[in-house]
Every structure is written in C-alpha cells, then in structure tokens.
Design an enzyme around this catalytic site. Structure first.
Site, PDB file in Angstrom:
ATOM      1  N   GLY A  51      45.283   6.628  51.566  1.00 44.41           N
ATOM      2  CA  GLY A  51      44.180   6.663  50.197  1.00 44.41           C
ATOM      3  C   GLY A  51      43.024   7.568  50.864  1.00 44.41           C
ATOM      4  N   HIS A  52      42.733   7.800  51.999  1.00 42.38           N
ATOM      5  CA  HIS A  52      41.421   8.490  52.529  1.00 42.38           C
ATOM      6  C   HIS A  52      42.003   9.340  53.689  1.00 42.38           C
ATOM      7  CE1 HIS A  52      37.665   8.682  54.402  1.00 42.38           C
ATOM      8  NE2 HIS A  52      37.119   8.227  53.381  1.00 42.38           N
ATOM      9  N   PHE A  53      42.518  10.712  53.036  1.00 45.94           N
ATOM     10  CA  PHE A  53      42.776  11.040  51.727  1.00 45.94           C
ATOM     11  C   PHE A  53      44.330  11.348  51.566  1.00 45.94           C
ATOM     12  CE2 PHE A  53      38.472  11.769  52.617  1.00 45.94           C
ATOM     13  CZ  PHE A  53      37.792  11.472  51.331  1.00 45.94           C
TER      14      PHE A  53
END
Lengths: 146, 85
Positions: A51-53
């Site tokens: 999620g990052h990223f």
C-alpha cells in the site's frame, strides 16, 4: 567490553514487539550503555509495501523510526535489565529523511547514547543502507514500570 | 554551546533556554523559578531530555539521582551549581 551479537530469538527477550510489528532481524554490535547496530531486511512481500505505494514501493519513514526505537529498546533493556514489567515509550523524535528507501535491501539501524538513566534516555539515531545514511535523528525514550 | 557558565544567573539563563527549546514554549524564559515543573508542562520524559541537553550545554556529567531534584527552575539551578563550581 566485547560487543554483543543477538539473533532474532534473543532479541525477542528484550522487546515486547512481535511480528508483524518487529523490525529487527539481528543485532550485530551492541555495547551496553553505549550503542547498538542492528539489521532489518526489507522484504518486498511485507504488507506495508503493497500500500505504500502500489506501483512504487517505499519504506515508510515512520516505520524506520519505529525500527530505530526497537533497536534502542534492546540497548536499553540490556543496559538496565529488570524483572519488573515495564512499558517503553518514545517521548520525542527529531528526524531528517535523507533518501528514499525501497524494498529488497538490508536496513542498518544505529542508536548511540547521548544520555541514559534507568528511566530512559536520549539517543543519536541513524539508519543506513550499505553504509550510506538514509535517516538521521535524535530520539528520547522512556520506560514506565508497572 | 555556553561559554564557561558558572554563576547562578548564567546557569538559570541556560536552563531557561533549554526548557524553552525543548518544550517549544518561549514563555519559560520568564517563568516563575519556584513554580513546579509539572505546572510548567514539563513531565518526567522531558526531565531526561533536559538532563541530556544540560550535559551538552554545560559540559557536565549529571547523575541519575539528580533527576529527582529537577522539580523547578530554582531546584535545578541549585543542583547544577554543584557541578560547575
């Protein structure tokens, strides 16, 4: 005094953190009351990278600070061993992020005592990759006995 | 770094600078020296940071037992005086 080395099993005796929120794999140089150097492999499969990223994986700076705090916690616990239950807190953090850190490498975590007593301390902290600093800062940590 | 700080007034000035910097509260430059640190918003975590900053600024090595004496500006100055005299 000779520097101490700790494997993951031994590290778990000195920090309350557990996977998936443990960010130290091994300690390669620990000098009680003085300093610690620990290593953490940045696994590309770790959830936070997804999620990052999504299309550009970057190690969150806040997690690098957490990793440095955990290394500092090991240093503190070995310097001031106690059988009493205690909790560790970061009280202040000043940090500068110097490079973008991507997965697939080993993060070197360093913490050096500026001042330390049995209730906590202030530490110079820095993280590096292959000897190149990616984060430098200062951290104040304390422990509270239950 | 402070130059050869040794008088109570000089130490108090350095202490107030350290407190203001660490708390981000410029009013501490003029705070009542007798007021307990707790009432000035200074907690036990900050006491350790204050200790580290004072060691650096005054080039002294404080002892753990000194932390208990860091209860007000006045008390802290008295403790520090024993190291710089």
């Amino acid at each position: 005094m000779q520097a101490l080395k700790l494997n993951k099993h031994e590290i778990l005796k000195h920090v309350p953190h557990r996977p998936p929120f443990l960010f130290i794999d091994r300690v390669v140089d620990l000098r009680p009351g003085k300093s610690i150097q620990a290593l953490f492999y940045l696994d590309p499969a770790a959830d936070y990278f997804q999620g990052h990223f999504p299309n550009h994986h970057v190690m969150p700076g806040s997690l690098m600070l957490e990793a440095l705090a955990q290394a500092t916690c090991v240093l503190f616990d070995i310097t001031y061993p106690s059988k009493r239950k205690r909790r560790f807190y970061a009280g202040s953090v000043k940090a500068r992020f110097l490079k973008v850190v991507q997965p697939g490498c080993e993060l070197e975590l360093n913490s050096k005592v500026i001042s330390m007593v049995s209730k906590g301390g202030v530490y110079d902290v820095w993280a590096s990759i292959n000897g190149m600093d990616v984060l430098r800062g200062e951290m104040g940590c304390m422990c509270v006995y239950e | 770094m402070a130059d050869a700080v040794s008088t109570p007034q000089e130490i108090e000035t350095e202490l107030r600078k350290v407190l203001s910097y660490l708390t981000g509260n410029a009013d501490l430059i003029h705070a009542d020296a007798n007021k307990p640190f707790k009432e000035l918003g200074i907690d036990s975590m900050m006491a350790i940071e204050i200790m580290a900053a004072l060691e650096k600024e005054l080039k002294i090595q404080l002892q753990e037992r000194d932390l208990a004496k860091f209860t007000s500006i006045k008390e802290t100055v008295e403790t520090l005086l024993t190291y710089v005299r």
